[in-house]
Design a protein around this motif. Structure first.
Motif, PDB file in Angstrom:
ATOM      1  N   ILE A  35      11.120  -1.250  -8.438  1.00  0.00           N
ATOM      2  CA  ILE A  35      12.151  -1.950  -7.663  1.00  0.00           C
ATOM      3  C   ILE A  35      12.346  -1.286  -6.307  1.00  0.00           C
ATOM      4  CG2 ILE A  35      14.620  -2.493  -7.566  1.00  0.00           C
ATOM      5  CD1 ILE A  35      14.533  -2.713 -10.647  1.00  0.00           C
ATOM      6  N   GLY A  36      12.409   0.059  -6.299  1.00  0.00           N
ATOM      7  CA  GLY A  36      12.622   0.783  -5.053  1.00  0.00           C
ATOM      8  C   GLY A  36      11.487   0.602  -4.066  1.00  0.00           C
ATOM      9  N   VAL A  37      10.244   0.715  -4.554  1.00  0.00           N
ATOM     10  CA  VAL A  37       9.083   0.552  -3.672  1.00  0.00           C
ATOM     11  C   VAL A  37       9.045  -0.863  -3.103  1.00  0.00           C
ATOM     12  CG1 VAL A  37       6.557   0.417  -3.636  1.00  0.00           C
ATOM     13  CG2 VAL A  37       7.682   2.356  -4.740  1.00  0.00           C
ATOM     14  N   ARG A  38       9.294  -1.841  -3.936  1.00  0.00           N
ATOM     15  CA  ARG A  38       9.281  -3.230  -3.463  1.00  0.00           C
ATOM     16  C   ARG A  38      10.380  -3.479  -2.428  1.00  0.00           C
ATOM     17  NH1 ARG A  38       6.891  -7.542  -5.162  1.00  0.00           N
ATOM     18  NH2 ARG A  38       5.275  -7.486  -6.757  1.00  0.00           N
ATOM     19  N   ALA A  39      11.565  -2.940  -2.686  1.00  0.00           N
ATOM     20  CA  ALA A  39      12.688  -3.145  -1.775  1.00  0.00           C
ATOM     21  C   ALA A  39      12.406  -2.542  -0.406  1.00  0.00           C
ATOM     22  CB  ALA A  39      13.963  -2.546  -2.368  1.00  0.00           C
ATOM     23  N   VAL A  40      11.923  -1.314  -0.404  1.00  0.00           N
ATOM     24  CA  VAL A  40      11.652  -0.624   0.861  1.00  0.00           C
ATOM     25  C   VAL A  40      10.502  -1.302   1.611  1.00  0.00           C
ATOM     26  CG1 VAL A  40      10.816   1.534   1.838  1.00  0.00           C
ATOM     27  CG2 VAL A  40      12.599   1.575   0.112  1.00  0.00           C
ATOM     28  N   ALA A  41       9.468  -1.718   0.886  1.00  0.00           N
ATOM     29  CA  ALA A  41       8.343  -2.403   1.532  1.00  0.00           C
ATOM     30  C   ALA A  41       8.777  -3.731   2.146  1.00  0.00           C
ATOM     31  CB  ALA A  41       7.228  -2.639   0.518  1.00  0.00           C
ATOM     32  N   ASP A  42       9.835  -4.317   1.582  1.00  0.00           N
ATOM     33  CA  ASP A  42      10.335  -5.604   2.072  1.00  0.00           C
ATOM     34  C   ASP A  42      11.341  -5.426   3.200  1.00  0.00           C
ATOM     35  OD1 ASP A  42      10.349  -8.403   1.988  1.00  0.00           O
ATOM     36  OD2 ASP A  42      12.127  -8.448   0.722  1.00  0.00           O
ATOM     37  N   GLY A  43      11.531  -4.170   3.629  1.00  0.00           N
ATOM     38  CA  GLY A  43      12.416  -3.920   4.755  1.00  0.00           C
ATOM     39  C   GLY A  43      13.834  -3.563   4.387  1.00  0.00           C
ATOM     40  N   ASP A  87       0.888  -6.028  -7.445  1.00  0.00           N
ATOM     41  CA  ASP A  87       1.057  -6.130  -5.990  1.00  0.00           C
ATOM     42  C   ASP A  87       1.184  -4.768  -5.318  1.00  0.00           C
ATOM     43  OD1 ASP A  87       1.003  -8.922  -6.018  1.00  0.00           O
ATOM     44  OD2 ASP A  87       3.144  -9.020  -6.485  1.00  0.00           O
ATOM     45  N   ILE A  88       1.074  -3.682  -6.099  1.00  0.00           N
ATOM     46  CA  ILE A  88       1.196  -2.339  -5.532  1.00  0.00           C
ATOM     47  C   ILE A  88      -0.107  -1.582  -5.728  1.00  0.00           C
ATOM     48  CG2 ILE A  88       2.411  -0.120  -5.675  1.00  0.00           C
ATOM     49  CD1 ILE A  88       4.883  -1.594  -6.595  1.00  0.00           C
ATOM     50  N   GLU A  89      -0.569  -0.948  -4.662  1.00  0.00           N
ATOM     51  CA  GLU A  89      -1.813  -0.172  -4.720  1.00  0.00           C
ATOM     52  C   GLU A  89      -1.585   1.221  -4.127  1.00  0.00           C
ATOM     53  OE1 GLU A  89      -6.391  -0.265  -2.911  1.00  0.00           O
ATOM     54  OE2 GLU A  89      -4.856  -1.656  -2.148  1.00  0.00           O
ATOM     55  N   VAL A  90      -1.928   2.260  -4.874  1.00  0.00           N
ATOM     56  CA  VAL A  90      -1.882   3.625  -4.354  1.00  0.00           C
ATOM     57  C   VAL A  90      -3.177   3.862  -3.578  1.00  0.00           C
ATOM     58  CG1 VAL A  90      -1.784   6.075  -4.910  1.00  0.00           C
ATOM     59  CG2 VAL A  90      -0.420   4.456  -6.232  1.00  0.00           C
ATOM     60  N   VAL A  91      -3.063   4.011  -2.262  1.00  0.00           N
ATOM     61  CA  VAL A  91      -4.253   4.115  -1.413  1.00  0.00           C
ATOM     62  C   VAL A  91      -4.642   5.559  -1.134  1.00  0.00           C
ATOM     63  CG1 VAL A  91      -3.871   1.879  -0.329  1.00  0.00           C
ATOM     64  CG2 VAL A  91      -2.864   3.928   0.699  1.00  0.00           C
ATOM     65  N   ALA A  92      -3.729   6.506  -1.382  1.00  0.00           N
ATOM     66  CA  ALA A  92      -4.038   7.918  -1.141  1.00  0.00           C
ATOM     67  C   ALA A  92      -3.033   8.790  -1.875  1.00  0.00           C
ATOM     68  CB  ALA A  92      -4.019   8.233   0.359  1.00  0.00           C
ATOM     69  N   ARG A 114       0.842  -1.186   0.000  1.00  0.00           N
ATOM     70  CA  ARG A 114       0.000   0.000   0.000  1.00  0.00           C
ATOM     71  C   ARG A 114       0.888   1.251   0.000  1.00  0.00           C
ATOM     72  NH1 ARG A 114      -2.667   0.843   4.183  1.00  0.00           N
ATOM     73  NH2 ARG A 114      -4.720   1.429   3.375  1.00  0.00           N
ATOM     74  N   VAL A 115       0.632   2.141  -0.950  1.00  0.00           N
ATOM     75  CA  VAL A 115       1.501   3.299  -1.152  1.00  0.00           C
ATOM     76  C   VAL A 115       0.714   4.599  -1.061  1.00  0.00           C
ATOM     77  CG1 VAL A 115       2.992   4.488  -2.824  1.00  0.00           C
ATOM     78  CG2 VAL A 115       3.088   1.993  -2.620  1.00  0.00           C
ATOM     79  N   LEU A 116       1.304   5.590  -0.395  1.00  0.00           N
ATOM     80  CA  LEU A 116       0.796   6.958  -0.455  1.00  0.00           C
ATOM     81  C   LEU A 116       1.724   7.744  -1.357  1.00  0.00           C
ATOM     82  CD1 LEU A 116      -0.673   9.460   1.872  1.00  0.00           C
ATOM     83  CD2 LEU A 116       1.653   9.974   1.085  1.00  0.00           C
ATOM     84  N   LEU A 117       1.137   8.539  -2.256  1.00  0.00           N
ATOM     85  CA  LEU A 117       1.893   9.333  -3.210  1.00  0.00           C
ATOM     86  C   LEU A 117       1.657  10.813  -2.936  1.00  0.00           C
ATOM     87  CD1 LEU A 117       3.481   9.854  -5.815  1.00  0.00           C
ATOM     88  CD2 LEU A 117       1.369   9.362  -7.093  1.00  0.00           C
ATOM     89  N   ALA A 118       2.739  11.565  -2.742  1.00  0.00           N
ATOM     90  CA  ALA A 118       2.611  12.994  -2.457  1.00  0.00           C
ATOM     91  C   ALA A 118       3.472  13.800  -3.426  1.00  0.00           C
ATOM     92  CB  ALA A 118       3.030  13.294  -1.022  1.00  0.00           C
ATOM     93  N   ASP A 119       2.800  14.625  -4.249  1.00  0.00           N
ATOM     94  CA  ASP A 119       3.483  15.513  -5.192  1.00  0.00           C
ATOM     95  C   ASP A 119       2.500  16.618  -5.548  1.00  0.00           C
ATOM     96  OD1 ASP A 119       4.544  16.602  -7.816  1.00  0.00           O
ATOM     97  OD2 ASP A 119       6.067  15.074  -7.404  1.00  0.00           O
ATOM     98  N   ASP A 120       2.980  17.848  -5.637  1.00  0.00           N
ATOM     99  CA  ASP A 120       2.061  18.950  -5.894  1.00  0.00           C
ATOM    100  C   ASP A 120       1.722  19.113  -7.377  1.00  0.00           C
ATOM    101  OD1 ASP A 120       4.755  19.703  -6.240  1.00  0.00           O
ATOM    102  OD2 ASP A 120       4.228  21.828  -6.136  1.00  0.00           O
ATOM    103  N   GLU A 121       2.335  18.328  -8.258  1.00  0.00           N
ATOM    104  CA  GLU A 121       2.039  18.413  -9.682  1.00  0.00           C
ATOM    105  C   GLU A 121       1.164  17.234 -10.109  1.00  0.00           C
ATOM    106  OE1 GLU A 121       5.228  19.365 -12.342  1.00  0.00           O
ATOM    107  OE2 GLU A 121       6.483  20.081 -10.697  1.00  0.00           O
ATOM    108  N   ALA A 122      -0.037  17.555 -10.625  1.00  0.00           N
ATOM    109  CA  ALA A 122      -1.001  16.522 -10.985  1.00  0.00           C
ATOM    110  C   ALA A 122      -0.469  15.573 -12.054  1.00  0.00           C
ATOM    111  CB  ALA A 122      -2.298  17.179 -11.473  1.00  0.00           C
TER     112      ALA A 122
END
Length: 219
Positions: free
Chosen positions: A113-121, A26-31, A3-11
């Motif tokens: 790759i980065g999101v998966r790596a960080v989510a895996d600890g 396996d990745i979902e943007v929840v907010a 589950r990922v939150l994405l924050a950026d001021d550019e639409a």
């Protein structure tokens, strides 16, 4: 599901990143947030696994948001996402406890790759960022190495083995496989290492492992 939150001021940037992440089932943007203050509020509300934060945002910049999240939601891994790779941003991001640092100009596969790596600890730095960090560590290496080795001496032999594998970018699952340990046991070792050495996250642990000579820059 990651589950990922994405924050950026550019639409348009948010739409592009969301589209890339959507290619992985396996990745979902929840907010999504448009500024740093909203990002902190949404992380507290949704408790995602990973928070992707742009560095330059209104109301509260990404680095300040990362510092707040480290205190309020330490279980959420923060990845800084930016167009810029200036040394000051890299240093501050690592100091504020970011577990990853990705460049928007990088290959889209690197985001997955980065999101998966960080989510895996694990920790993840874009290759360009990793080169900068290694170069910075090269300055004053001998004095840093002596100090790092003294700090690492506090650890048990098993903890030093775990730290060395953290320094090589291994996830808890991969460390467990190499050392024949349960993933939960590895997680406990990592937590003990961070606490005993007063480190904020795995990125700082990996840097210390490098400085102490537990892992070479060439892997």
């Amino acid at each position: 599901m990651i589950r990922v939150l994405l924050a950026d001021d550019e639409a348009m940037i948010r739409a592009g990143i969301r589209s890339i992440l959507a290619t992985d089932p396996d990745i979902e943007v929840v907010a999504e947030a448009t500024d740093g203050r909203e990002a902190v509020e949404l992380v507290r509300a949704h408790r995602p696994d990973v928070a992707l934060l742009d560095i330059r945002m209104p109301r509260l910049d990404g680095l300040s948001a990362a510092a707040e999240l480290r205190r309020a939601t330490p279980d959420v891994s923060v990845v800084m996402l930016t167009t810029f790779d200036e040394d000051e941003y890299v240093s501050r991001a690592l100091a504020e406890g970011a577990a990853g640092f990705l460049l928007k100009a990088a290959d889209p596969r690197e985001l997955i790759i980065g999101v998966r790596a960080v989510a895996d600890g694990a920790a993840y730095l874009s290759p360009r960022i990793a080169q900068k960090v290694i170069a910075q560590l090269g300055a004053g290496q001998l004095s840093k190495a002596d100090a790092a080795r003294r700090r690492v001496e506090q650890l048990t032999p098993r903890e030093r083995e775990v730290l060395a594998l953290v320094g090589r970018g291994k996830s808890n699952q991969e460390i467990g496989g190499e050392l024949f340990l349960a993933e939960g046991t590895v997680k406990s070792h990592v937590s003990a290492i961070l606490l005993r050495l007063s480190l904020n996250n795995r990125v700082q642990a990996a840097i210390l492992a490098y400085e102490a000579g537990l892992v070479r820059a060439d892997g």
